[in-house]
Structure formats: C-alpha cells, structure tokens
Design a protein around this motif. Structure first.
Motif, PDB file in Angstrom:
ATOM      1  N   ARG A   1      33.860  52.727  43.453  1.00 37.71           N
ATOM      2  CA  ARG A   1      33.068  51.699  44.128  1.00 37.71           C
ATOM      3  C   ARG A   1      32.312  50.843  43.121  1.00 37.71           C
ATOM      4  N   ALA A   2      31.767  51.479  42.073  1.00 40.00           N
ATOM      5  CA  ALA A   2      31.030  50.729  41.056  1.00 40.00           C
ATOM      6  C   ALA A   2      31.953  49.795  40.283  1.00 40.00           C
ATOM      7  N   ILE A   3      33.157  50.271  39.941  1.00 44.12           N
ATOM      8  CA  ILE A   3      34.112  49.429  39.217  1.00 44.12           C
ATOM      9  C   ILE A   3      34.544  48.252  40.074  1.00 44.12           C
ATOM     10  N   LEU A   4      34.818  48.495  41.352  1.00 44.31           N
ATOM     11  CA  LEU A   4      35.184  47.400  42.254  1.00 44.31           C
ATOM     12  C   LEU A   4      34.058  46.389  42.390  1.00 44.31           C
ATOM     13  N   ALA A   5      32.826  46.869  42.516  1.00 40.25           N
ATOM     14  CA  ALA A   5      31.679  45.960  42.632  1.00 40.25           C
ATOM     15  C   ALA A   5      31.542  45.112  41.373  1.00 40.25           C
ATOM     16  N   ASP A   6      31.770  45.731  40.202  1.00 40.99           N
ATOM     17  CA  ASP A   6      31.688  44.998  38.944  1.00 40.99           C
ATOM     18  C   ASP A   6      32.788  43.944  38.858  1.00 40.99           C
ATOM     19  N   GLN A   7      34.002  44.299  39.285  1.00 35.85           N
ATOM     20  CA  GLN A   7      35.094  43.330  39.268  1.00 35.85           C
ATOM     21  C   GLN A   7      34.823  42.162  40.213  1.00 35.85           C
ATOM     22  N   GLN A   8      34.306  42.466  41.396  1.00 34.92           N
ATOM     23  CA  GLN A   8      33.998  41.411  42.352  1.00 34.92           C
ATOM     24  C   GLN A   8      32.901  40.496  41.839  1.00 34.92           C
ATOM     25  N   ALA A   9      31.891  41.082  41.176  1.00 36.78           N
ATOM     26  CA  ALA A   9      30.818  40.264  40.612  1.00 36.78           C
ATOM     27  C   ALA A   9      31.352  39.353  39.505  1.00 36.78           C
ATOM     28  N   ASN A  10      32.214  39.901  38.647  1.00 34.34           N
ATOM     29  CA  ASN A  10      32.802  39.080  37.587  1.00 34.34           C
ATOM     30  C   ASN A  10      33.674  37.975  38.152  1.00 34.34           C
ATOM     31  N   ALA A  11      34.408  38.282  39.233  1.00 36.48           N
ATOM     32  CA  ALA A  11      35.252  37.259  39.854  1.00 36.48           C
ATOM     33  C   ALA A  11      34.395  36.129  40.423  1.00 36.48           C
ATOM     34  N   ARG A  12      33.260  36.462  41.043  1.00 33.42           N
ATOM     35  CA  ARG A  12      32.370  35.419  41.572  1.00 33.42           C
ATOM     36  C   ARG A  12      31.805  34.563  40.450  1.00 33.42           C
ATOM     37  N   LEU A  13      31.443  35.189  39.329  1.00 33.09           N
ATOM     38  CA  LEU A  13      30.916  34.430  38.198  1.00 33.09           C
ATOM     39  C   LEU A  13      31.971  33.486  37.636  1.00 33.09           C
ATOM     40  N   ARG A  14      33.229  33.952  37.564  1.00 30.57           N
ATOM     41  CA  ARG A  14      34.295  33.088  37.059  1.00 30.57           C
ATOM     42  C   ARG A  14      34.534  31.912  37.999  1.00 30.57           C
ATOM     43  N   ARG A  15      34.488  32.165  39.316  1.00 29.90           N
ATOM     44  CA  ARG A  15      34.681  31.066  40.270  1.00 29.90           C
ATOM     45  C   ARG A  15      33.569  30.041  40.154  1.00 29.90           C
ATOM     46  N   LYS A  16      32.336  30.515  39.984  1.00 30.42           N
ATOM     47  CA  LYS A  16      31.204  29.583  39.833  1.00 30.42           C
ATOM     48  C   LYS A  16      31.338  28.781  38.534  1.00 30.42           C
ATOM     49  N   ALA A  17      31.787  29.489  37.469  1.00 29.34           N
ATOM     50  CA  ALA A  17      31.958  28.787  36.193  1.00 29.34           C
ATOM     51  C   ALA A  17      33.045  27.721  36.309  1.00 29.34           C
ATOM     52  N   MET A  18      34.161  28.048  36.965  1.00 29.39           N
ATOM     53  CA  MET A  18      35.239  27.082  37.148  1.00 29.39           C
ATOM     54  C   MET A  18      34.806  25.920  38.016  1.00 29.39           C
ATOM     55  N   ALA A  19      34.009  26.259  39.048  1.00 34.38           N
ATOM     56  CA  ALA A  19      33.516  25.188  39.926  1.00 34.38           C
ATOM     57  C   ALA A  19      32.586  24.246  39.151  1.00 34.38           C
ATOM     58  N   GLY A  20      31.757  24.850  38.263  1.00 39.00           N
ATOM     59  CA  GLY A  20      30.863  24.004  37.452  1.00 39.00           C
ATOM     60  C   GLY A  20      31.623  23.123  36.495  1.00 39.00           C
ATOM     61  N   VAL A  21      32.702  23.666  35.899  1.00 40.31           N
ATOM     62  CA  VAL A  21      33.530  22.877  35.011  1.00 40.31           C
ATOM     63  C   VAL A  21      34.221  21.743  35.767  1.00 40.31           C
ATOM     64  N   GLY A  22      34.711  22.057  36.972  1.00 38.91           N
ATOM     65  CA  GLY A  22      35.383  21.059  37.776  1.00 38.91           C
ATOM     66  C   GLY A  22      34.438  19.946  38.213  1.00 38.91           C
ATOM     67  N   ALA A  23      33.213  20.337  38.585  1.00 40.89           N
ATOM     68  CA  ALA A  23      32.231  19.328  39.009  1.00 40.89           C
ATOM     69  C   ALA A  23      31.854  18.454  37.827  1.00 40.89           C
ATOM     70  N   GLY A  24      31.737  19.044  36.613  1.00 42.40           N
ATOM     71  CA  GLY A  24      31.387  18.250  35.447  1.00 42.40           C
ATOM     72  C   GLY A  24      32.489  17.266  35.087  1.00 42.40           C
ATOM     73  N   ALA A  25      33.734  17.736  35.221  1.00 41.82           N
ATOM     74  CA  ALA A  25      34.862  16.840  34.900  1.00 41.82           C
ATOM     75  C   ALA A  25      34.954  15.690  35.888  1.00 41.82           C
ATOM     76  N   ALA A  26      34.661  16.003  37.180  1.00 42.20           N
ATOM     77  CA  ALA A  26      34.740  14.946  38.198  1.00 42.20           C
ATOM     78  C   ALA A  26      33.661  13.907  38.018  1.00 42.20           C
ATOM     79  N   SER A  27      32.503  14.338  37.506  1.00 43.95           N
ATOM     80  CA  SER A  27      31.421  13.360  37.303  1.00 43.95           C
ATOM     81  C   SER A  27      31.650  12.543  36.026  1.00 43.95           C
TER      82      SER A  27
END
Length: 246
Positions: free
Chosen positions: A220-246
């Motif tokens: 459960r702890a490993i899955l929670a860590d993977q899910q947290a890392n996946a959310r951080l990567r999505r936010k980072a990609m979204a931030g990169v995409g928003a910066g490129a669009a602007s």
C-alpha cells in the motif's frame, strides 16, 4: 489472479485485510509465546535454551518463504506482466530480510549454550547468511530501478535466480552431517514432543500473519508513493505545457 491486477481493487481489499492480519498475528504470537513460557519444561540437553525455538524457527521459515514470494512474484512480473507482482516482490524483501536476520541472531544465541560456539561455518548457517546478503542485493537492485525509472527486470531475474539457495538451506542438514540438527518438523511428521509442538505451531502461524500484514502494508505504501509521483509528474507536464502555450 488478474482480478486483483487493478490497484484500486487491491487497495480496497488490503485496506481492511492489513489490520486484520496484523492484529490477529500479534494476538496469536503473544498467546503462543505465553503458552510456551508457561508450559515448556527445560529440555534435558539444551535446558532453558529451548525457549529460543519459539523465536528462531518461525523467522527461519519466513526468511525462506519471503524469498520464495519474491521469486514467484518476479516470475509473474516477467511472464504475465502483472502490475502488482513487482510491487509484491519489493514489499516482501524488507520483512524477509528482517526475519532472516532474526533467525541468524537467535540461532547464534541458541548455538552458544548448545554447541559451545556462537557460529559455525556449516552449510545450513552459511547458506542462511547468504540469503540475508541476497536480500540486501535484491533491495539494492529494486531501489536503483525505482530511482532511475527502470523496469525492474534485472531485480526480477535476480529474485528468481536467488531461489536456488532455498533448497540448499532446506536440504543441507539432510544431505550432510552438519553441526545443525536435522529438521524436527516435516509434512505429516514431527520429532518434537507435543508440549513443544503446539506453542511452536502457534508462533509460526502468528509470525506468518504478521509477515503477511507487513507485506500488504508495504504494498500500500509503495502504491501510494507511485501515485503521488505520478500526480507530481502530471502537474509538472501541465506546467510545462502551460508555459509553452503562453
């Protein structure tokens, strides 16, 4: 088996099963240890050192069972690509290593009054020590794959190859005349008096339940860590995409 491949379904089951296994394991273990301390007569050769059997045999069994769990999970990961198999193998490594270390420590404490030595380099003890080092190696490989974003294939292959050591540990005292005694427990047969047998079996059940609960907790702890890392990567990609669009 694939019905539990969905992490969400697994987490729903593990959420209530984890505390159940841990609480039952603690209760059964405590009861078995108390029963042994109250009912064990001093053994005619080992005297009071016989009490160590309750905290030596179950960890020895779980040290070997933990690696077999790694080997089976690694096989499933490599062949069937089961999404939880690698996580299960990683989750079993640390408790397996801990129980192996407990086995070696209690065996040394048992050997001093019984054999007159803290350690002897016979095949059973040496192969059990090797198992501890195999656990360390597996955890290092799995940790490196996680940090580098690798597939964990090397760790899985290592987990399967390491299983060669398990039959060596088990059959060493049968193949050779070693310092370590021959197996006292086997399928359908026991060389242990019942006054020692039932508390020992209770301790084995209790420690096994604790082991299972800890493995689920770590999964459960490993899955929670993977899910947290996946959310951080999505936010980072979204931030990169928003910066490129602007």
């Amino acid at each position: 088996m694939h019905g539990f491949a969905n992490p969400a379904r697994f987490l729903r089951i593990a959420r209530w099963l984890t505390p159940l296994l841990l609480l039952c394991g603690i209760a059964v273990t405590a009861g078995a240890l108390a029963l042994g301390l109250l009912t064990f007569p001093p053994e005619w050769i080992q005297k009071d050192a016989v009490y160590i059997i309750l905290v030596h045999v179950p960890p020895a069994w779980l040290g070997m069972a933990g690696w077999m769990a790694i080997a089976v999970a690694s096989l499933v990961e490599l062949v069937w690509r089961h999404p939880l198999a690698g996580i299960a193998a990683r989750a079993a490594a640390l408790p397996g290593a801990v129980f192996t270390a407990i086995c070696l420590i209690t065996g040394s404490l048992w050997g001093r009054p019984t054999w007159g030595a803290w350690w002897v380099w016979d095949l059973r003890l040496t192969s059990m020590l090797l198992l501890l080092f195999l656990y360390f190696g597996y955890m290092a490989l799995a940790g490196a794959a996680q940090r580098d974003g690798g597939s964990g294939r090397v760790a899985a292959i290592f987990g399967m190859l390491g299983a060669i050591n398990i039959p060596i540990i088990h059959y060493s005292v049968i193949w050779l005349n070693l310092q370590h005694q021959r197996p006292s427990l086997s399928m359908g047969n026991s060389a242990i008096d019942t006054v020692y047998l039932w508390p020992l079996l209770g301790a084995m059940v209790g420690f096994s339940l604790i082991f299972g609960g800890v493995v689920l907790l770590r999964m459960r702890a490993i899955l929670a860590d993977q899910q947290a890392n996946a959310r951080l990567r999505r936010k980072a990609m979204a931030g990169v995409g928003a910066g490129a669009a602007s």
